[in-house]
Motif scaffolding. Structure first.
Motif, mmCIF file in Angstrom:
data_model
loop_
_atom_site.group_PDB
_atom_site.id
_atom_site.type_symbol
_atom_site.label_atom_id
_atom_site.label_comp_id
_atom_site.label_asym_id
_atom_site.label_seq_id
_atom_site.Cartn_x
_atom_site.Cartn_y
_atom_site.Cartn_z
ATOM 1 N N PHE A 20 -8.719 4.849 28.623
ATOM 2 C CA PHE A 20 -8.372 5.103 27.220
ATOM 3 C C PHE A 20 -8.636 3.863 26.381
ATOM 4 N N MET A 21 -8.249 2.682 26.874
ATOM 5 C CA MET A 21 -8.393 1.452 26.114
ATOM 6 C C MET A 21 -9.859 1.091 25.901
ATOM 7 N N GLN A 22 -10.714 1.414 26.871
ATOM 8 C CA GLN A 22 -12.147 1.113 26.726
ATOM 9 C C GLN A 22 -12.768 1.883 25.572
ATOM 10 N N ASN A 23 -12.234 3.065 25.310
ATOM 11 C CA ASN A 23 -12.803 3.909 24.270
ATOM 12 C C ASN A 23 -12.026 3.859 22.962
ATOM 13 N N TRP A 24 -10.977 3.019 22.927
ATOM 14 C CA TRP A 24 -10.094 2.975 21.749
ATOM 15 C C TRP A 24 -10.704 2.141 20.650
ATOM 16 N N LEU B 40 0.636 -3.421 12.498
ATOM 17 C CA LEU B 40 0.687 -2.060 12.000
ATOM 18 C C LEU B 40 1.319 -2.016 10.607
ATOM 19 N N MET B 41 2.385 -2.792 10.434
ATOM 20 C CA MET B 41 3.068 -2.795 9.144
ATOM 21 C C MET B 41 2.242 -3.509 8.080
ATOM 22 N N ASP B 42 1.659 -4.654 8.459
ATOM 23 C CA ASP B 42 0.921 -5.454 7.488
ATOM 24 C C ASP B 42 -0.299 -4.723 6.960
ATOM 25 N N MET B 43 -0.926 -3.914 7.790
ATOM 26 C CA MET B 43 -2.186 -3.299 7.401
ATOM 27 C C MET B 43 -2.014 -1.940 6.742
ATOM 28 N N SER B 44 -0.758 -1.463 6.600
ATOM 29 C CA SER B 44 -0.520 -0.147 6.020
ATOM 30 C C SER B 44 -1.502 0.862 6.609
ATOM 31 N N PRO B 45 -1.359 1.204 7.894
ATOM 32 C CA PRO B 45 -2.361 1.995 8.599
ATOM 33 C C PRO B 45 -2.624 3.363 7.969
ATOM 34 N N THR B 46 -3.863 3.766 8.086
ATOM 35 C CA THR B 46 -4.263 5.083 7.604
ATOM 36 C C THR B 46 -3.748 6.135 8.580
ATOM 37 N N VAL B 47 -3.903 7.393 8.219
ATOM 38 C CA VAL B 47 -3.483 8.480 9.102
ATOM 39 C C VAL B 47 -4.210 8.388 10.441
ATOM 40 N N ALA B 48 -5.505 8.054 10.390
ATOM 41 C CA ALA B 48 -6.283 7.942 11.634
ATOM 42 C C ALA B 48 -5.735 6.838 12.520
ATOM 43 N N GLU B 49 -5.401 5.695 11.916
ATOM 44 C CA GLU B 49 -4.865 4.568 12.696
ATOM 45 C C GLU B 49 -3.516 4.936 13.302
ATOM 46 N N ARG C 272 -18.757 -4.283 19.807
ATOM 47 C CA ARG C 272 -18.537 -2.888 20.218
ATOM 48 C C ARG C 272 -17.905 -2.029 19.128
ATOM 49 N N TYR C 273 -17.400 -2.646 18.098
ATOM 50 C CA TYR C 273 -16.670 -1.914 17.062
ATOM 51 C C TYR C 273 -17.580 -0.980 16.267
ATOM 52 N N ASN C 274 -17.063 0.198 15.993
ATOM 53 C CA ASN C 274 -17.789 1.174 15.177
ATOM 54 C C ASN C 274 -16.973 1.453 13.909
ATOM 55 N N PRO C 275 -17.366 0.893 12.772
ATOM 56 C CA PRO C 275 -16.606 1.077 11.529
ATOM 57 C C PRO C 275 -16.464 2.538 11.110
ATOM 58 N N GLU C 276 -17.383 3.379 11.572
ATOM 59 C CA GLU C 276 -17.368 4.781 11.166
ATOM 60 C C GLU C 276 -16.192 5.547 11.759
ATOM 61 N N ARG C 277 -15.556 5.002 12.779
ATOM 62 C CA ARG C 277 -14.443 5.710 13.423
ATOM 63 C C ARG C 277 -13.169 5.686 12.584
ATOM 64 N N GLY C 278 -13.104 4.799 11.603
ATOM 65 C CA GLY C 278 -11.940 4.755 10.726
ATOM 66 C C GLY C 278 -10.743 4.038 11.288
ATOM 67 N N VAL C 279 -10.926 3.288 12.388
ATOM 68 C CA VAL C 279 -9.835 2.514 12.987
ATOM 69 C C VAL C 279 -9.938 1.075 12.509
ATOM 70 N N PHE D 184 -10.197 -2.768 12.409
ATOM 71 C CA PHE D 184 -10.755 -3.660 13.417
ATOM 72 C C PHE D 184 -9.658 -4.444 14.140
ATOM 73 N N SER D 185 -8.619 -4.851 13.442
ATOM 74 C CA SER D 185 -7.532 -5.603 14.077
ATOM 75 C C SER D 185 -6.920 -4.827 15.239
ATOM 76 N N LEU D 186 -6.704 -3.538 15.040
ATOM 77 C CA LEU D 186 -6.142 -2.707 16.098
ATOM 78 C C LEU D 186 -7.112 -2.566 17.259
ATOM 79 N N PHE D 187 -8.389 -2.443 16.928
ATOM 80 C CA PHE D 187 -9.417 -2.292 17.958
ATOM 81 C C PHE D 187 -9.559 -3.554 18.796
ATOM 82 N N ALA D 188 -9.462 -4.709 18.137
ATOM 83 C CA ALA D 188 -9.784 -5.982 18.790
ATOM 84 C C ALA D 188 -8.634 -6.603 19.565
ATOM 85 N N ILE D 189 -7.406 -6.327 19.170
ATOM 86 C CA ILE D 189 -6.289 -7.127 19.672
ATOM 87 C C ILE D 189 -6.105 -7.014 21.182
#
Length: 210
Positions: A206-210, A129-138, A78-85, A87-92
């Motif tokens: 919200f979680m279904q679309n996150w 969150l800390m390990d991945m140095s999240p982007t502004v979008a994340e 279900r992951y969409n790489p174009e969203r800029g989130v 994958f770890s945050l999306f999947a967990i």
């Protein structure tokens, strides 16, 4: 497979380089490359392991791992790489949700392991969150989730809200909370379970679309 053997196999998995991961996502999402899909699932298997750790003392730990892996597979699909989130945050939450649903069906949802899962899950989420140095979008997505969680907490019945705030936000022992509220520990666990269920319901769309 035994849990110890599973851990040994995980140690052989090498993290993907950023460019390698991007290439695999393109191959899978744009060309339907099944091999790329398999490599992504394998590379992110440590996410499942991390969420399964609180359950390692259970006899059916490998069933828990299997459920988490199903959640991982669903996330990859279900992951969409174009969203800029990331994958770890999306999947967990999908991995954790699969595990929680399985344990609820098995009657283990009120066990100390479930409390550990929620406590360690929150900690691991912060670590991610800390390990991945999240982007502004994340960061924006994470702040949105936190905001929605606080708003959901405010909508809970008073006793459920008090239990969740004391157990999870203040990290207080259930026995101490029960004494303060003049309730039995069993009643506290029931309020805790109902509160979590209500919050999950409020956040489900919200979680279904996150």
């Amino acid at each position: 497979m035994r849990f110890a053997q599973y851990v040994e196999e995980l140690q052989r998995i090498k993290p993907l380089e950023r460019c390698q991961e991007e290439s695999l996502w393109r191959a899978y999402k744009e060309q339907g490359d099944k091999k790329a899909r398999g490599l992504l699932i394998e590379a992110y298997q440590p996410l499942v392991f991390k969420q399964a750790l609180p359950y390692r003392s259970l006899q059916n730990i490998m069933d828990v791992v299997q459920e988490g892996t199903i959640g991982l597979i669903e996330a990859v699909e279900r992951y969409n790489p174009e969203r800029g989130v990331a994958f770890s945050l999306f999947a967990i939450h999908r991995i954790r949700g699969r595990m929680l649903d399985y344990l609820q069906k098995e009657g283990a949802s009120d066990s100390p392991c479930m409390d550990a899962m929620l406590d360690e899950g929150g900690a691991s989420y912060k670590e991610n969150l800390m390990d991945m140095s999240p982007t502004v979008a994340e960061q924006a997505e994470s702040h949105e989730l936190v905001g929605r969680l606080h708003r959901a907490m405010e909508r809970l019945p008073a006793k459920e809200k008090a239990v969740l705030e004391n157990v999870y936000l203040a990290s207080r022992d259930v026995a101490a909370v029960a004494e303060d509220m003049e309730l039995s520990p069993g009643h506290i666990y029931r309020l805790q379970k109902m509160g979590i269920r209500r919050i999950r319901g409020m956040l489900s769309r919200f979680m279904q679309n996150w």
